[in-house]
Design a protein around this motif. Structure first.
Motif, PDB file in Angstrom:
ATOM      1  N   LYS A   7      11.395  65.413  51.591  1.00  0.00           N
ATOM      2  CA  LYS A   7      12.961  64.828  51.479  1.00  0.00           C
ATOM      3  C   LYS A   7      12.456  65.597  49.858  1.00  0.00           C
ATOM      4  CE  LYS A   7      14.435  62.125  54.029  1.00  0.00           C
ATOM      5  NZ  LYS A   7      15.984  62.210  54.908  1.00  0.00           N
ATOM      6  N   LYS A   8      14.234  65.732  49.787  1.00  0.00           N
ATOM      7  CA  LYS A   8      14.592  66.327  48.066  1.00  0.00           C
ATOM      8  C   LYS A   8      15.734  65.691  47.004  1.00  0.00           C
ATOM      9  CE  LYS A   8      13.557  70.779  50.240  1.00  0.00           C
ATOM     10  NZ  LYS A   8      14.299  72.504  50.418  1.00  0.00           N
ATOM     11  N   VAL A   9      15.463  65.971  46.012  1.00  0.00           N
ATOM     12  CA  VAL A   9      16.886  65.877  44.924  1.00  0.00           C
ATOM     13  C   VAL A   9      17.633  66.558  44.816  1.00  0.00           C
ATOM     14  CG1 VAL A   9      17.263  65.175  42.830  1.00  0.00           C
ATOM     15  CG2 VAL A   9      14.990  64.211  44.021  1.00  0.00           C
ATOM     16  N   TYR A  10      19.065  67.063  44.779  1.00  0.00           N
ATOM     17  CA  TYR A  10      19.313  67.932  44.783  1.00  0.00           C
ATOM     18  C   TYR A  10      20.366  67.383  43.441  1.00  0.00           C
ATOM     19  CZ  TYR A  10      18.777  69.594  49.637  1.00  0.00           C
ATOM     20  OH  TYR A  10      17.590  69.753  50.289  1.00  0.00           O
ATOM     21  N   ALA A  44      16.387  62.517  48.963  1.00  0.00           N
ATOM     22  CA  ALA A  44      16.344  62.073  48.943  1.00  0.00           C
ATOM     23  C   ALA A  44      17.188  60.803  47.278  1.00  0.00           C
ATOM     24  CB  ALA A  44      15.513  61.540  48.296  1.00  0.00           C
ATOM     25  N   ALA A  45      18.279  61.553  47.128  1.00  0.00           N
ATOM     26  CA  ALA A  45      18.821  61.107  45.641  1.00  0.00           C
ATOM     27  C   ALA A  45      19.965  62.685  45.361  1.00  0.00           C
ATOM     28  CB  ALA A  45      18.400  60.830  44.187  1.00  0.00           C
ATOM     29  N   ILE A  46      20.837  62.788  45.277  1.00  0.00           N
ATOM     30  CA  ILE A  46      22.428  63.611  44.720  1.00  0.00           C
ATOM     31  C   ILE A  46      22.442  63.239  43.688  1.00  0.00           C
ATOM     32  CG2 ILE A  46      24.099  64.774  45.504  1.00  0.00           C
ATOM     33  CD1 ILE A  46      23.621  64.366  48.202  1.00  0.00           C
ATOM     34  N   PHE A  47      22.584  64.791  42.779  1.00  0.00           N
ATOM     35  CA  PHE A  47      22.772  64.346  41.100  1.00  0.00           C
ATOM     36  C   PHE A  47      24.480  65.049  41.355  1.00  0.00           C
ATOM     37  CE2 PHE A  47      18.464  62.520  40.648  1.00  0.00           C
ATOM     38  CZ  PHE A  47      18.982  61.521  39.828  1.00  0.00           C
ATOM     39  N   ASP A  79      27.129  55.563  51.614  1.00  0.00           N
ATOM     40  CA  ASP A  79      27.373  54.894  52.615  1.00  0.00           C
ATOM     41  C   ASP A  79      25.540  54.919  53.470  1.00  0.00           C
ATOM     42  OD1 ASP A  79      29.264  53.374  51.925  1.00  0.00           O
ATOM     43  OD2 ASP A  79      30.812  54.329  53.392  1.00  0.00           O
ATOM     44  N   SER A  80      25.838  55.441  53.777  1.00  0.00           N
ATOM     45  CA  SER A  80      24.379  56.592  54.597  1.00  0.00           C
ATOM     46  C   SER A  80      22.711  55.827  53.741  1.00  0.00           C
ATOM     47  CB  SER A  80      23.855  57.666  55.093  1.00  0.00           C
ATOM     48  OG  SER A  80      23.740  58.505  53.813  1.00  0.00           O
ATOM     49  N   GLY A  81      22.929  55.001  53.003  1.00  0.00           N
ATOM     50  CA  GLY A  81      21.806  54.407  51.907  1.00  0.00           C
ATOM     51  C   GLY A  81      20.973  56.321  51.124  1.00  0.00           C
ATOM     52  N   ILE A  82      21.833  56.940  50.657  1.00  0.00           N
ATOM     53  CA  ILE A  82      21.417  58.313  50.010  1.00  0.00           C
ATOM     54  C   ILE A  82      21.892  57.772  48.532  1.00  0.00           C
ATOM     55  CG2 ILE A  82      20.489  60.673  49.300  1.00  0.00           C
ATOM     56  CD1 ILE A  82      21.293  61.117  52.493  1.00  0.00           C
ATOM     57  N   PRO A  83      21.146  57.703  47.517  1.00  0.00           N
ATOM     58  CA  PRO A  83      21.744  57.639  46.415  1.00  0.00           C
ATOM     59  C   PRO A  83      22.342  58.458  45.952  1.00  0.00           C
ATOM     60  CG  PRO A  83      19.528  56.452  46.237  1.00  0.00           C
ATOM     61  CD  PRO A  83      19.879  57.134  47.975  1.00  0.00           C
ATOM     62  N   ILE A  84      23.777  58.066  45.175  1.00  0.00           N
ATOM     63  CA  ILE A  84      24.126  59.097  44.272  1.00  0.00           C
ATOM     64  C   ILE A  84      24.531  58.996  42.658  1.00  0.00           C
ATOM     65  CG2 ILE A  84      26.431  60.801  44.551  1.00  0.00           C
ATOM     66  CD1 ILE A  84      26.725  60.706  46.918  1.00  0.00           C
ATOM     67  N   TYR A  85      24.326  59.732  42.367  1.00  0.00           N
ATOM     68  CA  TYR A  85      24.088  59.869  40.337  1.00  0.00           C
ATOM     69  C   TYR A  85      25.351  60.499  40.224  1.00  0.00           C
ATOM     70  CZ  TYR A  85      20.044  57.118  41.400  1.00  0.00           C
ATOM     71  OH  TYR A  85      18.784  56.382  41.917  1.00  0.00           O
ATOM     72  N   PHE A  86      26.913  60.209  40.155  1.00  0.00           N
ATOM     73  CA  PHE A  86      27.595  61.096  38.698  1.00  0.00           C
ATOM     74  C   PHE A  86      27.508  60.676  37.266  1.00  0.00           C
ATOM     75  CE2 PHE A  86      32.044  61.837  37.360  1.00  0.00           C
ATOM     76  CZ  PHE A  86      32.199  63.287  38.221  1.00  0.00           C
ATOM     77  N   PHE A  87      27.679  62.296  36.666  1.00  0.00           N
ATOM     78  CA  PHE A  87      27.793  62.341  35.701  1.00  0.00           C
ATOM     79  C   PHE A  87      28.864  62.810  34.338  1.00  0.00           C
ATOM     80  CE2 PHE A  87      23.536  61.812  36.038  1.00  0.00           C
ATOM     81  CZ  PHE A  87      22.627  61.366  35.158  1.00  0.00           C
ATOM     82  N   VAL A  88      29.838  62.350  33.883  1.00  0.00           N
ATOM     83  CA  VAL A  88      30.957  62.123  33.478  1.00  0.00           C
ATOM     84  C   VAL A  88      31.163  64.049  32.969  1.00  0.00           C
ATOM     85  CG1 VAL A  88      32.868  61.748  32.368  1.00  0.00           C
ATOM     86  CG2 VAL A  88      32.156  60.068  33.873  1.00  0.00           C
ATOM     87  N   GLY A  89      31.400  64.978  33.521  1.00  0.00           N
ATOM     88  CA  GLY A  89      32.475  65.637  32.294  1.00  0.00           C
ATOM     89  C   GLY A  89      33.221  65.810  31.219  1.00  0.00           C
ATOM     90  N   ASN A  90      33.142  66.760  31.086  1.00  0.00           N
ATOM     91  CA  ASN A  90      34.624  67.339  29.590  1.00  0.00           C
ATOM     92  C   ASN A  90      35.674  67.458  30.461  1.00  0.00           C
ATOM     93  OD1 ASN A  90      33.222  69.702  30.388  1.00  0.00           O
ATOM     94  ND2 ASN A  90      35.064  70.318  29.252  1.00  0.00           N
ATOM     95  N   HIS A  91      36.180  67.775  31.467  1.00  0.00           N
ATOM     96  CA  HIS A  91      37.357  67.124  32.571  1.00  0.00           C
ATOM     97  C   HIS A  91      37.273  66.234  32.823  1.00  0.00           C
ATOM     98  CE1 HIS A  91      39.090  71.687  31.910  1.00  0.00           C
ATOM     99  NE2 HIS A  91      37.373  71.985  31.640  1.00  0.00           N
ATOM    100  N   ASN A 104      30.656  53.039  45.154  1.00  0.00           N
ATOM    101  CA  ASN A 104      29.594  52.726  45.192  1.00  0.00           C
ATOM    102  C   ASN A 104      28.290  53.400  44.380  1.00  0.00           C
ATOM    103  OD1 ASN A 104      27.594  50.372  44.953  1.00  0.00           O
ATOM    104  ND2 ASN A 104      26.256  50.953  46.550  1.00  0.00           N
ATOM    105  N   ILE A 105      29.305  54.706  43.490  1.00  0.00           N
ATOM    106  CA  ILE A 105      28.199  55.378  43.321  1.00  0.00           C
ATOM    107  C   ILE A 105      28.254  55.347  41.257  1.00  0.00           C
ATOM    108  CG2 ILE A 105      28.152  57.833  42.427  1.00  0.00           C
ATOM    109  CD1 ILE A 105      29.614  58.508  44.756  1.00  0.00           C
ATOM    110  N   PRO A 106      27.069  54.965  40.729  1.00  0.00           N
ATOM    111  CA  PRO A 106      26.896  54.657  38.852  1.00  0.00           C
ATOM    112  C   PRO A 106      27.424  56.115  38.881  1.00  0.00           C
ATOM    113  CG  PRO A 106      24.604  54.898  40.193  1.00  0.00           C
ATOM    114  CD  PRO A 106      26.109  55.195  41.549  1.00  0.00           C
TER     115      PRO A 106
END
Length: 255
Positions: A7-10, A44-47, A79-91, A104-106
Motif C-alpha cells: 500500500k501507498k500514501v498519495y 492506504a490514504a490520499i492527501f 465510502d470504500s474505506g480509504i482515508p482522504i484528507y483535504f488541506f484548504v488552499g488560498n483559492h 466525510n473528508i476532514p
C-alpha cells in the motif's frame, strides 16, 4: 499508521478546477479522476494539499456549480474505506463544512503532523508560510475574517460566484509560468520555513503544494522537502511506499 504491504500514501495539489475556462477545466478534471481511479487500488490514504478548485465559496444552502465527477469519485473512494484528507488552499480558502458533512473528508487550514511507518511528515498547502509575502498574508486575514465572509454571502450566488471566478483567474495566472521557476534554496520561502522548523523538531518529510513547481530538496541527511507541483502543466504527485517518498508524473492522456 503502519502501511500494509503493497500500500501507498498519495499526495497531490493545485488542480485549480474551474479555470481558465469550463471546457479546459473538464479536460483536466477527467485526467485527475482517472488518476484517482488508478490509485484507489493500492492507496492506504490520499492527501489533497489545496487549490483543488480555482474558486470555492460555501453559501448556507449552495456551493459552486460543477465538479460532480471529481466530487463523486472522492465520495466513492472515501465510502470504500480509504482515508482522504483535504488541506484548504488560498483559492478554496472559503471552504466551510461541505467536504466534512457531504463527503466525510476532514479539512485542515494549517500544516499538520502525520506519521507513517515511523516516518514523520509535516503536511500543508504552503501559502503564507515562511518569510516575506506580507501582502498576501494581509489579504488572507481580510478574506478569512468572519465579517468579510458574512458580507460576501449577501451577494446572490449568480453574482458572487462568477465575480470571484473572474478575479481568481485574472489575478493569478493558473498557467504557472511566472510561478514555476526555481528561485534557489535561499529564495524559496517554503524551504526556509522547513529549515526553521527543523531547528526545533525533526521531520523526515515536508510536503507542500502552492508553488506549482515539482521540487525535491534535501534539507539534512535524513530530512527532505517535496513540493507536489500541479495538475495544470506538470501533472505531478508524490507517493510514499512505506520506505521512500518520491515524485511521479501522471500521463496526460485521459482516454
Amino acid at each position: 499508521m503502519q502501511l500494509p504491504t503493497g500500500k501507498k500514501v498519495y499526495f497531490s495539489s493545485d488542480n485549480h478546477l474551474g479555470a481558465p475556462t469550463k471546457e479546459a477545466s473538464k479536460v483536466r478534471e477527467a485526467i485527475f479522476v482517472k488518476w484517482l481511479d488508478e490509485i484507489k487500488e493500492d492507496a492506504a490514504a490520499i492527501f489533497l494539499l489545496g487549490d483543488l478548485f480555482d474558486f470555492w465559496f460555501e453559501y448556507k444552502h449552495a456551493v459552486p456549480k460543477g465538479f460532480v465527477r471529481v466530487l463523486g469519485k472522492l465520495a466513492e473512494i472515501k465510502d470504500s474505506g480509504i482515508p482522504i484528507y483535504f488541506f484548504v488552499g488560498n483559492h478554496d480558502l472559503w471552504m466551510e463544512d461541505y467536504f466534512e458533512e457531504e463527503l466525510n473528508i476532514p479539512t485542515f487550514r494549517k500544516p499538520q503532523e502525520f506519521e507513517f511507518n515511523q516516518k514523520t511528515f509535516l503536511i500543508g498547502h504552503g501559502d503564507g508560510l515562511g518569510p516575506g509575502d506580507y501582502g498576501y498574508k494581509r489579504m488572507k486575514k481580510v478574506f478569512t475574517n468572519p465579517f468579510s465572509k458574512w458580507l460576501y454571502r449577501w451577494l446572490h450566488p449568480d453574482i458572487g460566484v462568477p465575480l470571484a471566478q473572474y478575479f481568481s483567474v485574472k489575478n493569478k495566472l493558473i498557467s504557472g509560468d511566472d510561478d514555476a521557476k526555481f528561485l534557489g534554496e535561499d529564495n524559496e520561502w517554503l524551504v526556509q520555513y522547513c529549515k526553521r522548523k527543523l531547528e526545533t523538531k525533526h521531520y523526515d518529510y515536508f510536503l507542500f503544494g502552492h508553488r506549482h513547481l515539482p521540487m525535491e530538496i534535501k534539507l539534512k541527511e535524513n530530512s527532505k522537502y517535496i513540493n507536489t507541483g500541479d495538475w495544470i502543466n506538470f501533472y505531478t504527485y508524490a507517493a510514499f511506499d512505506g520506505d521512500e517518498l518520491y515524485l511521479k508524473k501522471h500521463p496526460v492522456n485521459a482516454s
